[in-house]
Scaffold this active site. Sequence first.
Site, PDB file in Angstrom:
ATOM      1  N   CYS A  40     -14.074  59.311  16.554  1.00 45.79           N
ATOM      2  CA  CYS A  40     -12.938  60.244  16.589  1.00 45.79           C
ATOM      3  C   CYS A  40     -12.911  60.991  17.912  1.00 45.79           C
ATOM      4  O   CYS A  40     -11.850  61.406  18.375  1.00 45.79           O
ATOM      5  CB  CYS A  40     -13.046  61.239  15.440  1.00 45.79           C
ATOM      6  N   GLU A  65     -10.088  65.701   8.681  1.00 44.97           N
ATOM      7  CA  GLU A  65     -10.620  65.284   9.979  1.00 44.97           C
ATOM      8  C   GLU A  65      -9.892  64.003  10.353  1.00 44.97           C
ATOM      9  O   GLU A  65     -10.245  62.916   9.902  1.00 44.97           O
ATOM     10  CB  GLU A  65     -12.133  65.059   9.903  1.00 44.97           C
TER      11      GLU A  65
END
Length: 532
Positions: A316, A282
Site C-alpha cells: 500500500c 485501509e
Amino acid sequence: MILSRNAVCTLRGARSLSTRASTILSALDIPIAAAELPGVYDGQWSGSGDVLESVCPTTGEVLARVRSASPHELHVALEKSKEAYLHLRTIPAPKRGELLRQIREALSAKRDVLGALVSLEMGKIKTEGIGEVQEFVDICDYALGLSRMMNGRVVASERPGHTILEVPNPIGVVGVLTAFNFPVAVYGWNFSLSLAAGNANVWKPSPSTPLCSIAVTKIIAGVLEKNGLPGAISTLINGGKDIGEAIVESRDIPLVSFTGSEAVGRVVGKAVQSRFGKSILELGGNNASIIMPDADLSLAVPAVFFGAVGTAGQRCTSTRRLYLHRAIAPKFLDTLQKLYSGVCVGDPLVEGTLLGPLHTSAAVGVYSNAVQRLRESGADILTGGRKYDQVALSQGNFVQPTITIPKTTDPADKIWSTETFAPILNVCFFDELEQAIEWNNAVPQGLSSSLWTRDLRNVGKWIGPEGSDAGIVNVNVGTSGAEIGAAFGGNKSTGWGRESGGDAWKQYVRWSACTVNFSDAAPLAQGVDFST
C-alpha cells in the site's frame, strides 16, 4: 481462485507437492497429504463450502485446496465469537496481555518458517516475509504493554461533589478483512490491539492466501487452548465475496476493519455505516517521493528503489510517483536505472533475490494494461515495461520493474491519479517545492509521502499545514516500510483509518462519559433550575 462445490469432485485425491512447498507446510503442521484442508476455525476446524485454491505465484504450483465456510458454518462461527466475547470481556486487561505475550513467543518460535510461507504463497522475498511476521511479534509486544495502559480520563466537573470519568470498555466482536499483500501482519495489527481491549475477533483473509491464515490461526489457537479459553476468541472464516459481505452486514459485529481497494472500501464503508457500525478502512495508496536538489542521493536513490520495486510494487505504501528537482534529475535517474538493471529477480525463497513475482496472473494483466496505456499516451519508458522472457521465470508472474516519464504532468490524469498495484514508477520534474507539494496532494489518495532534503525550511513546510496531506509524512525516509509504534493509515480516499501504534487502540473500545455524584445534593449542569 475459488472453485464451486460442484467442480470439486475432479480434484479429489492425494496431492503431490514440491519439496520446496512440502518442507514449509510440514514445519507449520499443515497436512500435505490431505486433498482438502478445512478453512474455518471457531474452536473446531471445519469447512464444507466452496474450495479455495492456494497457488504459488512463483511456480504456478497448487499448494493446497481449502474448504471455505458454508452459510451454516458462517452462522455458527459468528455465534461462537459472540459467546467468546462474553467470556473474554471479564478477563482483566493485564491477563489478556499475558495471552499476547504467549502468542508472541509462539509466533517468534515459528518466525522464519512462517515468513517462508508468506514468500511461498504471497510471493514477497524471504527477508520481507520474515519481516512481516516480525511485525506481528512486535505488535504483540506493544499490545502487551498497552494492556496495562488503556486508560480513560478524569474530567473536572463544574458541579460541587461531582467528577466525570471517560471510561473505555470492549466493543464486542471485531471483523477483520485482510488483503493478500500482507497476509499475516495486518491481522496482527488488528488482533493484538483488539484482544488487549477485550474483544473477540473474526478474520476473513484474502481468498488467495488461505494457508497463511491457517498457519497463524493454528499458532494462536494453541495458546488459547493451553489457557483453557474459547478458540472463537480468534475465529477464522475463509471464503469469497459472500463471506465478506456477511461479516460487513452483520449487526453482531460493531467494528469492521477492512484492507483492500478503494472501490471495495467504498462499498464496505457505506454498508457498515448504514447499520451504524464503525469501520477502519485501509485502502489505496498512490505515494510520492519528492527529491530536492540538496538531498543526499546516496540515501534517496536506494530508498526510492526499495519503495518502487520492493514486494514487486504490491505494498500500500509502494512509491508510485517520483517528483525530481530538475537540477538533480539526470543524475538521479541514471543512478536509479543502474539499480533497476541489476536487480536480482527470481524465487523469493532464495537468498539474494530482490524481486519476486506479482501475486496473481490477473495482476500481470493489470500491469500490462497500465504499461500499454502509458505507451499509447506517449510516455517515455526508461526501463522495463514487459514480462520477463527467461525460461526459468516462465511459470511465475514475473514482470519487469518499470520507470516512465509520462507526457502529461496533470495530476488529474488517470496515469497519476489511479493506483496501479505493480512495480511502475512515474516520474516528472519540478522547479519549486510548492509545485511538488501541490502535485503530491492533488491525487485522491493520501497514504504515504516522502521528502528528501537537508534544508530545515523545507522540512517545516512539508510537515506543516502547507505540506503533505497524507497520513504518513516522511523526511529523508522512503514511503514504504513503516514501524509499528506510530498509528498507520491514510487520509482522503485511503480511508482515514488508523491501525497499529499511537492512539489506534482507541478505535477498538466503546467510550462512556460517566458523571459520578458523591455529594448530598443533585445540582443540574449549566446552573439550570428545575425545582418545583
